[in-house]
Write a protein that holds these residues in place. Structure first.
Motif, PDB file in Angstrom:
ATOM      1  N   ALA A 392       8.020  -7.431  -2.072  1.00 15.60           N
ATOM      2  CA  ALA A 392       7.535  -6.158  -2.615  1.00 15.60           C
ATOM      3  C   ALA A 392       6.075  -6.266  -3.025  1.00 15.60           C
ATOM      4  O   ALA A 392       5.289  -5.340  -2.820  1.00 15.60           O
ATOM      5  CB  ALA A 392       8.397  -5.750  -3.805  1.00 15.60           C
ATOM      6  N   ARG A 393       5.670  -7.417  -3.614  1.00 17.49           N
ATOM      7  CA  ARG A 393       4.263  -7.570  -4.013  1.00 17.49           C
ATOM      8  C   ARG A 393       3.339  -7.578  -2.798  1.00 17.49           C
ATOM      9  O   ARG A 393       2.246  -7.022  -2.823  1.00 17.49           O
ATOM     10  CB  ARG A 393       4.096  -8.874  -4.808  1.00 17.49           C
ATOM     11  CG  ARG A 393       4.587  -8.784  -6.254  1.00 17.49           C
ATOM     12  CD  ARG A 393       4.080  -9.955  -7.069  1.00 17.49           C
ATOM     13  NE  ARG A 393       4.644 -11.218  -6.597  1.00 17.49           N
ATOM     14  CZ  ARG A 393       5.789 -11.763  -7.027  1.00 17.49           C
ATOM     15  NH1 ARG A 393       6.485 -11.137  -7.967  1.00 17.49           N
ATOM     16  NH2 ARG A 393       6.232 -12.902  -6.556  1.00 17.49           N
ATOM     17  N   GLN A 394       3.766  -8.192  -1.724  1.00 19.52           N
ATOM     18  CA  GLN A 394       2.918  -8.261  -0.534  1.00 19.52           C
ATOM     19  C   GLN A 394       2.738  -6.892   0.126  1.00 19.52           C
ATOM     20  O   GLN A 394       1.679  -6.607   0.704  1.00 19.52           O
ATOM     21  CB  GLN A 394       3.518  -9.265   0.474  1.00 19.52           C
ATOM     22  CG  GLN A 394       3.489 -10.719  -0.003  1.00 19.52           C
ATOM     23  CD  GLN A 394       4.183 -11.654   0.980  1.00 19.52           C
ATOM     24  OE1 GLN A 394       4.691 -11.201   2.009  1.00 19.52           O
ATOM     25  NE2 GLN A 394       4.179 -12.957   0.672  1.00 19.52           N
ATOM     26  N   ASN A 395       3.750  -6.024   0.071  1.00 19.47           N
ATOM     27  CA  ASN A 395       3.701  -4.736   0.774  1.00 19.47           C
ATOM     28  C   ASN A 395       3.589  -3.529  -0.177  1.00 19.47           C
ATOM     29  O   ASN A 395       3.810  -2.384   0.234  1.00 19.47           O
ATOM     30  CB  ASN A 395       4.965  -4.554   1.636  1.00 19.47           C
ATOM     31  CG  ASN A 395       5.047  -5.584   2.747  1.00 19.47           C
ATOM     32  OD1 ASN A 395       4.356  -5.472   3.742  1.00 19.47           O
ATOM     33  ND2 ASN A 395       5.890  -6.594   2.556  1.00 19.47           N
ATOM     34  N   GLN A 396       3.273  -3.762  -1.447  1.00 19.98           N
ATOM     35  CA  GLN A 396       3.237  -2.669  -2.407  1.00 19.98           C
ATOM     36  C   GLN A 396       2.194  -1.619  -1.996  1.00 19.98           C
ATOM     37  O   GLN A 396       1.064  -1.949  -1.664  1.00 19.98           O
ATOM     38  CB  GLN A 396       2.908  -3.192  -3.804  1.00 19.98           C
ATOM     39  CG  GLN A 396       2.982  -2.108  -4.867  1.00 19.98           C
ATOM     40  CD  GLN A 396       2.821  -2.682  -6.252  1.00 19.98           C
ATOM     41  OE1 GLN A 396       2.576  -3.875  -6.406  1.00 19.98           O
ATOM     42  NE2 GLN A 396       2.961  -1.834  -7.266  1.00 19.98           N
ATOM     43  N   ILE A 397       2.608  -0.309  -2.034  1.00 21.41           N
ATOM     44  CA  ILE A 397       1.734   0.807  -1.673  1.00 21.41           C
ATOM     45  C   ILE A 397       2.274   2.071  -2.324  1.00 21.41           C
ATOM     46  O   ILE A 397       3.491   2.201  -2.555  1.00 21.41           O
ATOM     47  CB  ILE A 397       1.670   0.964  -0.126  1.00 21.41           C
ATOM     48  CG1 ILE A 397       0.521   1.915   0.248  1.00 21.41           C
ATOM     49  CG2 ILE A 397       2.983   1.438   0.449  1.00 21.41           C
ATOM     50  CD1 ILE A 397       0.218   1.903   1.739  1.00 21.41           C
ATOM     51  N   ASP A 398       1.391   3.023  -2.645  1.00 20.94           N
ATOM     52  CA  ASP A 398       1.777   4.262  -3.332  1.00 20.94           C
ATOM     53  C   ASP A 398       2.325   5.272  -2.301  1.00 20.94           C
ATOM     54  O   ASP A 398       1.630   5.667  -1.377  1.00 20.94           O
ATOM     55  CB  ASP A 398       0.561   4.864  -4.040  1.00 20.94           C
ATOM     56  CG  ASP A 398       0.956   6.030  -4.925  1.00 20.94           C
ATOM     57  OD1 ASP A 398       2.134   6.419  -4.897  1.00 20.94           O
ATOM     58  OD2 ASP A 398       0.076   6.552  -5.634  1.00 20.94           O
TER      59      ASP A 398
END
Length: 893
Positions: A392-398
């Motif tokens: 999740a941290r690597q692909n986090q996006i709004d």
């Protein structure tokens, strides 16, 4: 009149030109939702005819927020077998042009032609009002005003009467009206509007009544005077005769005789009361002596009763003592059974404790194994949870930013498509050796290009051409394209992606990681709700409880072999409870038995003591002497009582023969007679004095002379009153005859209108009638036995009657050769289903003779009207497409 085409421009919400053409000569159904422009179109038609082109009081026609607009209305219609073309502009470009076939008119002349055609007038100042609208105000129904018809008829009255006169001829002259008005003026001098006398006529009538009332009052007083004279003579004779006879003295003598007789009777009654009291005393003494005698005689009977009670008490005591051994044995057996049951409960509880400890050991052992497995799973889930967090941290996006990015991309695509449709298109097809340069870019062969900005086309050997795309839309489209492209670049930079697809892929990966993270958390929570440390502590606590249970089981004694048949504590306690109940019953029976023994012994002892006491009293010598004394005294009392009763009976007969109650009534009667005789004589004397005084006063007034004077005044007043009365009757008769004649002429004038009104009314209310008054307004409505005014009907019925009346007026005008056009704006909204069906039949019938424009926001209610509905929104869209097409054509040219 037939309206063929309507065009509005820069008018309220119609900023761009809006055209409604191909209007049918009969019914036209125009529909659209609220705020779609229906009422605006009706307002435009009214403005085209009613409003002066040069007026400045029509700001309501201006589009919202556009102070430079010039509302323009164009109408094409047929009237009087000619084609009419009207163009009228307001505010910023004030103009009115009218063309009738090939003849043209403008400004005020054109407006006067319109007013002459339709039968209305213009306002001298400001915006037009209902009183100016005439015939169109009657036939053009605004939204919510269908039920209000009286004022519309009044404003169009002159035109309607003119049409009627043209049909039936001039049936009434103005000279006849002037004569009626003169007669009314003379009549109103003598009568009020309700027909009551007024002025001198009323004054004479009042004076006449006052004189007659005064004469009647004087005549009544004279009559009263004569009656009083007669009454005086009669009273004088009666008073003198009564004074001589003095009848109250004889009544007083009789009263004294009655009182003396009553006093003698009162003495007898007093003696009777005294001797009755002596008799009552003797009777009381006799009763007491007999009671004492009976008491002495009852001692022997009581002695026999006490002997029998003593023997019965001794038998019952012997029977109770015989039951004592069996009761004691029952108590001993119940105690033994209770002790055995208590021992059984003790062994059962011991067995239950050991069984509970064995079950706890099994449960705790199973719980220990479960906790060990959960601890291993929890450690595994924690590792998976950490992996999901990293993903999740690597692909986090709004997500909202990604959606905004996609929306921007979508807008950019749509704007590109729009720019391609409105941009200037450059196409080329060059010879093999020929070349062009567009904005420093060489062009060869064949191709095309969309131009949104100013461009330069260089033709070698010829020169340079400048190309400037035209149109405000193109410039705004170019600006929007630039803004959207810049916004798309900034949004991708903010998100750290190179394309929208990359942002979507990251969002999908981030959402998948979040779902995995949530799922793993739920799995971890299912095996370790409060964490691994608590799970480890629970495992240690379970091991401790398991060891403790094993120790208690080892230290618990085993039950006795003889008691192994006991299965559970409940059964053992139930047995002990039964044994305890039987023991309590046995002990209670024993206590009851002991109580019974004590009671039997006490009863036996009491009976023996009472028997002995009675025996001693019966054998006492003094008792015999007392009995003899009582017998002698009773004999003396009985002799005295006999003599006294005889005396009382004789005196009672003497008192009864004297009738004391009648003597009391005689005393009261004589006393009342004396009072009445004296009071009557005194009243005669007072009345004589009053009549004498009254007659002297009336005689001094001269009543007969006053009556004669009033009679003379009445005769003089009557002569003047009769003169005015004959004149008033003559004027009333003349006015009635003239009014009836005028009403007959009016009915003849109303006949054509009544014919058309009856035609429509029969379709809605069979066997009903609606009459119009002399001003041609609908008034009295009759249906069966019901009778009333049209304004007393319900709102929906008044709306229906209003439309029926307007259609009848339209038929009348058409029959007289006058132009008609019916406009209905959202009418009949308060009609029920059945009435609405009838009104549709009426509208369809009227459409055979008139053009009707029906505006509505409920097209589904008019689907069976028999005409094709026209959608305002669809016509707007069509107009926008035509405008865009014309703009594109102009740009390409």
């Amino acid at each position: 009149m037939k309206l063929r085409r309507l065009q509005v421009e820069q008018l309220r919400q119609f900023r761009q030109p809006f055209v409604m053409d191909d209007l049918q000569p009969g019914l036209n159904l125009i529909h659209g939702p609220n705020e779609s422009g229906k009422s605006t179109l009706v307002r435009a038609i009214r403005a085209a005819f009613f409003e002066r082109y040069r007026t400045s009081s029509v700001d309501d026609l201006r589009p919202w927020g556009d102070s430079a607009a010039a509302p323009t209305i164009t109408l094409d219609f047929e009237a009087q077998q000619k084609s009419w073309h009207l163009v009228k502009s307001f505010l910023q470009r004030k103009r009115c042009d009218l063309r009738i076939d090939s003849t043209s008119y403008s400004e005020d002349e054109a407006e006067e032609k319109l007013a002459e055609l339709l039968g209305f007038q213009f306002s001298a100042k400001g915006v037009s009002k209902p009183e100016h609208w005439g015939v169109p105000g009657l036939l053009w129904v605004e939204q919510g005003t269908g039920q209000n018809i009286e004022q519309a008829v009044e404003h169009a009255g002159d035109h309607l009467k003119s049409a009627l006169n043209s049909l039936v001829g001039e049936v009434a002259s103005t000279g006849g009206d002037e004569l009626i008005e003169q007669v009314k003026t003379r009549w109103s001098e003598l009568f009020t509007p309700k027909g009551k006398p007024r002025g001198d006529y009323q004054k004479l009538e009042q004076e006449r009544e006052e004189h007659q009332q005064e004469i009647d009052e004087l005549q009544a007083r004279i009559q009263k005077y004569q009656e009083q004279v007669d009454r005086l003579g009669k009273l004088t004779r009666e008073y003198e005769r009564t004074q001589q006879e003095r009848p109250w003295e004889e009544a007083e003598r009789q009263l004294e005789q009655a009182k003396e007789r009553y006093r003698q009777v009162e003495k007898l009654e007093q003696q009777q009361a005294q001797e009755k009291e002596i008799l009552n005393h003797l009777q009381s003494r006799q009763q007491l002596l007999r009671q004492n005698q009976e008491q002495l005689e009852s001692l022997n009977r009581k002695l026999d009763v006490r002997k029998a009670e003593l023997e019965r008490a001794q038998r019952e005591l012997d029977q109770a003592e015989a039951r004592s051994p069996s009761i004691a044995s029952s108590v001993q057996q119940a105690k033994s059974a209770y002790e055995a049951a208590a021992k059984q409960v003790e062994q059962a509880r011991l067995q239950e404790t050991r069984s509970r400890l064995e079950q706890d050991i099994q449960r705790l052992d199973q719980q220990n194994r479960t906790l060990t497995q959960n601890l291993e799973k929890a450690r595994q889930y924690e590792q998976e949870l950490e992996k999901a967090r990293e993903q999740a941290r690597q692909n986090q996006i709004d997500a909202r930013a990604v959606k905004a990015l996609k929306d921007t991309e979508h807008q950019l695509k749509e704007e590109n498509i729009r720019s391609q449709t409105i941009a200037t298109r450059l196409t080329w097809e060059l010879e093999p050796d020929a070349r062009l340069v567009l904005n420093d870019e060489p062009l060869e062969g064949r191709g095309d290009r969309q131009l949104l900005e100013d461009s330069s086309l260089e033709i070698p050997g010829v020169g340079t051409l400048g190309i400037t795309p035209g149109g405000e839309d193109l410039a705004s489209t170019r600006r929007r394209l630039s803004t959207l492209e810049q916004g798309l670049t900034e949004q991708m930079k903010t998100l750290g992606v190179d394309s929208v697809q990359q942002a979507e892929h990251r969002l999908v990966a981030y959402e998948a990681a979040e779902r995995t993270l949530q799922h793993t958390r739920e799995l971890l929570k299912s095996v370790a709700p409060v964490g691994n440390d608590q799970l480890l502590a629970d495992q240690k606590e379970t091991l401790s409880q398991l060891q403790k249970a094993k120790t208690e089981l080892h230290n618990s004694p085993a039950p006795e072999p003889a008691q192994s048949r006991v299965t559970d504590v409940a059964s053992a306690e139930a047995g002990r409870a039964q044994a305890e109940t039987r023991l309590a019953e046995a002990e209670a029976q024993e206590r009851k038995h002991q109580t019974e023994l004590l009671t039997r012994r006490q009863t036996r002892d009491n009976a023996k003591a009472e028997w002995q006491q009675l025996l001693d009293e019966v054998q006492n010598p003094e008792r015999q002497k007392q009995f003899q004394t009582l017998s002698k005294e009773l004999a003396d009392i009985e002799e005295k009582q006999g003599r006294l009763e005889a005396t009382l009976q004789a005196r009672e007969q003497e008192i009864a023969q004297a009738r004391p109650e009648i003597l009391k009534q005689d005393i009261e009667r004589y006393q009342r007679s004396i009072n009445n005789l004296r009071q009557t004589q005194e009243e005669r004397q007072r009345e004589l004095r009053d009549i004498q005084v009254r007659l002297e006063a009336w005689g001094a007034e001269g009543l007969e002379e006053q009556r004669n004077d009033k009679v003379a005044e009445l005769e003089q007043c009557n002569r003047r009153y009769q003169e005015l009365r004959r004149r008033a009757q003559a004027l009333d008769l003349l006015l009635t005859l003239l009014t009836e004649k005028r009403q007959a002429l009016t009915r003849r004038l109303q006949a054509p209108l009544q014919k058309h009104l009856d035609h429509y009314l029969s379709l809605l209310f069979p066997q009903a009638t609606l009459e119009v008054d002399e001003h041609l307004r609908p008034g009295t409505f009759t249906r069966g036995t019901e009778l009333g005014q049209i304004n007393e009907l319900s709102f929906g019925a008044r709306e229906q009657m209003g439309l029926i009346s307007r259609l009848a007026y339209a038929d009348l005008l058409r029959e007289a050769g006058r132009p008609t056009l019916v406009i209905l704006d959202d009418t009949l909204v308060h009609s029920d289903t059945d009435r609405l069906d009838d009104m549709k039949r009426i509208l369809f019938d009227a459409a055979n003779r008139h053009q009707i424009l029906l505006f509505t926001c409920h097209p589904e209610k008019w689907s069976d009207l028999g005409v094709v509905p026209r959608d305002i929104l669809a016509m707007k869209e069509q107009g926008l497409r035509l405008t865009s097409s014309e703009s594109l054509t102009g740009s390409s040219q």
